[in-house]
Design a protein around this motif. Structure first.
Motif, PDB file in Angstrom:
ATOM      1  N   GLU A   1      45.688  50.343  45.539  1.00  0.00           N
ATOM      2  CA  GLU A   1      44.575  50.978  44.836  1.00  0.00           C
ATOM      3  C   GLU A   1      45.125  51.925  43.770  1.00  0.00           C
ATOM      4  OE1 GLU A   1      41.046  51.530  46.302  1.00  0.00           O
ATOM      5  OE2 GLU A   1      41.227  50.063  47.923  1.00  0.00           O
ATOM      6  N   VAL A   2      44.578  51.805  42.564  1.00  0.00           N
ATOM      7  CA  VAL A   2      45.074  52.591  41.436  1.00  0.00           C
ATOM      8  C   VAL A   2      43.952  53.440  40.854  1.00  0.00           C
ATOM      9  CG1 VAL A   2      46.119  52.495  39.145  1.00  0.00           C
ATOM     10  CG2 VAL A   2      46.782  50.817  40.886  1.00  0.00           C
ATOM     11  N   PRO A   3      44.049  54.764  40.911  1.00  0.00           N
ATOM     12  CA  PRO A   3      43.061  55.609  40.240  1.00  0.00           C
ATOM     13  C   PRO A   3      43.298  55.602  38.731  1.00  0.00           C
ATOM     14  CG  PRO A   3      44.716  56.956  41.358  1.00  0.00           C
ATOM     15  CD  PRO A   3      45.038  55.533  41.679  1.00  0.00           C
ATOM     16  N   VAL A   4      42.245  55.413  37.975  1.00  0.00           N
ATOM     17  CA  VAL A   4      42.331  55.324  36.515  1.00  0.00           C
ATOM     18  C   VAL A   4      41.696  56.575  35.911  1.00  0.00           C
ATOM     19  CG1 VAL A   4      41.660  53.991  34.474  1.00  0.00           C
ATOM     20  CG2 VAL A   4      42.275  52.805  36.605  1.00  0.00           C
ATOM     21  N   ALA A   5      42.466  57.271  35.084  1.00  0.00           N
ATOM     22  CA  ALA A   5      42.018  58.567  34.569  1.00  0.00           C
ATOM     23  C   ALA A   5      41.425  58.503  33.171  1.00  0.00           C
ATOM     24  CB  ALA A   5      43.193  59.559  34.574  1.00  0.00           C
ATOM     25  N   ARG A   6      41.657  57.414  32.447  1.00  0.00           N
ATOM     26  CA  ARG A   6      41.158  57.317  31.070  1.00  0.00           C
ATOM     27  C   ARG A   6      40.730  55.885  30.783  1.00  0.00           C
ATOM     28  NH1 ARG A   6      45.745  60.136  30.958  1.00  0.00           N
ATOM     29  NH2 ARG A   6      46.954  58.349  30.209  1.00  0.00           N
ATOM     30  N   GLY A   7      40.150  55.692  29.611  1.00  0.00           N
ATOM     31  CA  GLY A   7      39.764  54.349  29.189  1.00  0.00           C
ATOM     32  C   GLY A   7      38.443  53.894  29.780  1.00  0.00           C
ATOM     33  N   GLU A   8      38.212  52.564  29.706  1.00  0.00           N
ATOM     34  CA  GLU A   8      36.920  51.999  30.104  1.00  0.00           C
ATOM     35  C   GLU A   8      36.615  52.177  31.587  1.00  0.00           C
ATOM     36  OE1 GLU A   8      36.544  47.943  28.873  1.00  0.00           O
ATOM     37  OE2 GLU A   8      36.236  48.476  26.769  1.00  0.00           O
ATOM     38  N   ASN A   9      37.648  52.346  32.409  1.00  0.00           N
ATOM     39  CA  ASN A   9      37.439  52.500  33.852  1.00  0.00           C
ATOM     40  C   ASN A   9      37.694  53.928  34.326  1.00  0.00           C
ATOM     41  OD1 ASN A   9      36.718  49.764  34.669  1.00  0.00           O
ATOM     42  ND2 ASN A   9      38.815  49.208  34.060  1.00  0.00           N
ATOM     43  N   THR A  10      37.470  54.894  33.442  1.00  0.00           N
ATOM     44  CA  THR A  10      37.699  56.305  33.780  1.00  0.00           C
ATOM     45  C   THR A  10      36.981  56.693  35.074  1.00  0.00           C
ATOM     46  OG1 THR A  10      37.903  56.926  31.446  1.00  0.00           O
ATOM     47  CG2 THR A  10      37.399  58.677  32.996  1.00  0.00           C
ATOM     48  N   GLY A  11      37.754  57.314  35.975  1.00  0.00           N
ATOM     49  CA  GLY A  11      37.178  57.824  37.215  1.00  0.00           C
ATOM     50  C   GLY A  11      37.074  56.807  38.332  1.00  0.00           C
ATOM     51  N   ARG A  12      37.448  55.555  38.059  1.00  0.00           N
ATOM     52  CA  ARG A  12      37.362  54.521  39.090  1.00  0.00           C
ATOM     53  C   ARG A  12      38.725  54.343  39.760  1.00  0.00           C
ATOM     54  NH1 ARG A  12      34.223  49.264  36.966  1.00  0.00           N
ATOM     55  NH2 ARG A  12      34.133  48.962  39.236  1.00  0.00           N
ATOM     56  N   THR A  13      38.710  53.924  41.012  1.00  0.00           N
ATOM     57  CA  THR A  13      39.924  53.532  41.713  1.00  0.00           C
ATOM     58  C   THR A  13      39.860  52.028  41.898  1.00  0.00           C
ATOM     59  OG1 THR A  13      40.135  55.654  42.847  1.00  0.00           O
ATOM     60  CG2 THR A  13      41.269  53.773  43.831  1.00  0.00           C
ATOM     61  N   LEU A  14      40.822  51.321  41.296  1.00  0.00           N
ATOM     62  CA  LEU A  14      40.765  49.868  41.215  1.00  0.00           C
ATOM     63  C   LEU A  14      41.730  49.214  42.203  1.00  0.00           C
ATOM     64  CD1 LEU A  14      40.731  49.410  37.334  1.00  0.00           C
ATOM     65  CD2 LEU A  14      38.818  49.849  38.880  1.00  0.00           C
ATOM     66  N   PRO A  15      41.237  48.311  43.059  1.00  0.00           N
ATOM     67  CA  PRO A  15      42.127  47.561  43.945  1.00  0.00           C
ATOM     68  C   PRO A  15      42.761  46.392  43.200  1.00  0.00           C
ATOM     69  CG  PRO A  15      39.860  46.926  44.364  1.00  0.00           C
ATOM     70  CD  PRO A  15      39.814  47.987  43.305  1.00  0.00           C
ATOM     71  N   HIS A  16      44.004  46.121  43.537  1.00  0.00           N
ATOM     72  CA  HIS A  16      44.736  44.983  42.984  1.00  0.00           C
ATOM     73  C   HIS A  16      45.378  44.219  44.136  1.00  0.00           C
ATOM     74  CE1 HIS A  16      44.529  47.842  39.662  1.00  0.00           C
ATOM     75  NE2 HIS A  16      44.927  46.911  38.811  1.00  0.00           N
ATOM     76  N   GLY A  17      45.351  42.899  44.085  1.00  0.00           N
ATOM     77  CA  GLY A  17      45.972  42.089  45.131  1.00  0.00           C
ATOM     78  C   GLY A  17      47.199  41.344  44.631  1.00  0.00           C
ATOM     79  N   ASN A  18      48.268  41.381  45.420  1.00  0.00           N
ATOM     80  CA  ASN A  18      49.494  40.620  45.120  1.00  0.00           C
ATOM     81  C   ASN A  18      49.954  40.839  43.676  1.00  0.00           C
ATOM     82  OD1 ASN A  18      49.169  39.702  47.710  1.00  0.00           O
ATOM     83  ND2 ASN A  18      48.992  37.544  47.193  1.00  0.00           N
ATOM     84  N   VAL A  19      50.209  42.098  43.346  1.00  0.00           N
ATOM     85  CA  VAL A  19      50.572  42.463  41.971  1.00  0.00           C
ATOM     86  C   VAL A  19      51.989  41.982  41.648  1.00  0.00           C
ATOM     87  CG1 VAL A  19      50.992  44.387  40.396  1.00  0.00           C
ATOM     88  CG2 VAL A  19      49.055  44.459  41.982  1.00  0.00           C
ATOM     89  N   VAL A  20      52.120  41.265  40.526  1.00  0.00           N
ATOM     90  CA  VAL A  20      53.431  40.810  40.066  1.00  0.00           C
ATOM     91  C   VAL A  20      54.152  41.968  39.376  1.00  0.00           C
ATOM     92  CG1 VAL A  20      54.650  39.205  38.548  1.00  0.00           C
ATOM     93  CG2 VAL A  20      52.614  38.440  39.807  1.00  0.00           C
ATOM     94  N   HIS A  21      55.417  42.140  39.751  1.00  0.00           N
ATOM     95  CA  HIS A  21      56.237  43.194  39.150  1.00  0.00           C
ATOM     96  C   HIS A  21      57.288  42.649  38.195  1.00  0.00           C
ATOM     97  CE1 HIS A  21      55.115  46.900  41.550  1.00  0.00           C
ATOM     98  NE2 HIS A  21      54.408  45.942  42.139  1.00  0.00           N
ATOM     99  N   SER A  22      57.705  41.415  38.370  1.00  0.00           N
ATOM    100  CA  SER A  22      58.681  40.849  37.441  1.00  0.00           C
ATOM    101  C   SER A  22      58.561  39.336  37.402  1.00  0.00           C
ATOM    102  CB  SER A  22      60.113  41.257  37.815  1.00  0.00           C
ATOM    103  OG  SER A  22      60.508  40.647  39.026  1.00  0.00           O
ATOM    104  N   LEU A  23      58.938  38.794  36.250  1.00  0.00           N
ATOM    105  CA  LEU A  23      58.913  37.352  36.008  1.00  0.00           C
ATOM    106  C   LEU A  23      60.193  36.979  35.275  1.00  0.00           C
ATOM    107  CD1 LEU A  23      57.229  34.652  35.971  1.00  0.00           C
ATOM    108  CD2 LEU A  23      56.417  35.380  33.713  1.00  0.00           C
ATOM    109  N   GLN A  24      60.946  36.041  35.833  1.00  0.00           N
ATOM    110  CA  GLN A  24      62.246  35.687  35.268  1.00  0.00           C
ATOM    111  C   GLN A  24      62.439  34.180  35.313  1.00  0.00           C
ATOM    112  OE1 GLN A  24      65.502  37.338  37.512  1.00  0.00           O
ATOM    113  NE2 GLN A  24      67.069  36.154  36.444  1.00  0.00           N
ATOM    114  N   ARG A  25      62.901  33.608  34.213  1.00  0.00           N
ATOM    115  CA  ARG A  25      63.233  32.180  34.193  1.00  0.00           C
ATOM    116  C   ARG A  25      64.625  31.993  34.790  1.00  0.00           C
ATOM    117  NH1 ARG A  25      65.742  28.118  31.258  1.00  0.00           N
ATOM    118  NH2 ARG A  25      64.583  26.134  31.131  1.00  0.00           N
TER     119      ARG A  25
END
Length: 235
Positions: free
Chosen positions: A171-195
């Motif tokens: 869960e990521v709290p968002v402090a600015r932008g279009e989702n200001t004040g919302r806490t957004l859940p993310h599933g299976n977040v990719v951190h790196s991509l390598q060929r």
């Protein structure tokens, strides 16, 4: 005499049954994976429903669900903490073959060959049901290596992609932008991509770098230029 002869027979039958059961279990664990890629952004107000839809399918057997956070909405006031330029480039590469002029969020791509707006109710499930299983080579991970069997590489070549992702929900709290004040859940977040390399149809073994930071591993064999995913495996 009869009793002594019957006992080995029963043991042989039990052993055969065990071998058959083990083979069945092995076949089940090696079932083809349906790869679901969600291109999303914390700066996009229409993305939270798509994130929720991906979370619904991330633990479904036979599904590899991945969240790729893109960067092109960062200018709206919130820099996506998971965004990577290489994820944006991956999405851009998909668009011509999927019939789009440019990238958009939230976009879900299944097996590299079909897409939809990921925020629509039931769209991810519909794509999963409609997408044929990958028909590519056998693919396995283990003992520090990637093993790819022989087969047909469309066009004579395919890319081998290494994906590191955080299994589960964050869960990521968002402090600015279009989702200001919302806490957004993310599933299976990719951190790196390598060929890792290429596959031309011959059986191939490549070293698999050790994962760090508790990340999980997936490997994709994919036609170049945003083409279909031929095979996928995850640890």
């Amino acid at each position: 005499m009869t009793g002594r002869n019957a006992r080995p027979g029963r043991l042989w039958l039990a052993g055969a049954a065990f071998v058959a059961l083990a083979a069945t279990a092995g076949a089940a664990s090696a079932q083809p994976l349906t790869v679901v890629e969600l291109f999303t952004s914390q700066g996009c107000s229409s993305c939270p429903p798509a994130n929720a839809n991906l979370i619904k399918v991330k633990d479904r057997p036979g599904v590899l669900a991945l969240s790729f956070n893109v960067t092109y909405w960062d200018y709206l006031g919130w820099k996506d903490i998971f965004g990577r330029q290489e994820f944006t480039e991956r999405q851009v590469t998909y668009e011509p073959s999927l019939g789009h002029d440019g990238p958009f969020t939230p976009q879900v791509v299944v097996n590299g060959s079909a897409d939809a707006v990921g925020a629509r109710p039931g769209e991810i499930e519909r794509l999963i049901s409609a997408s044929p299983h990958a028909q590519g080579p056998a693919l396995s991970l283990g003992q520090g290596k990637v093993s790819i069997g022989s087969g047909k590489a469309p066009g004579g070549q395919a890319d081998i992609w290494l994906v590191r992702y955080a299994k589960g929900v964050v869960e990521v709290p968002v402090a600015r932008g279009e989702n200001t004040g919302r806490t957004l859940p993310h599933g299976n977040v990719v951190h790196s991509l390598q060929r890792l390399g290429g596959w031309s149809g011959q059986a191939t073994t490549l070293p698999l770098p050790a994962a760090t930071g508790g990340l999980s591993t997936a490997v994709l064999v994919q036609s170049p230029g945003g083409g279909p995913i031929l095979a996928a495996a995850a640890d």
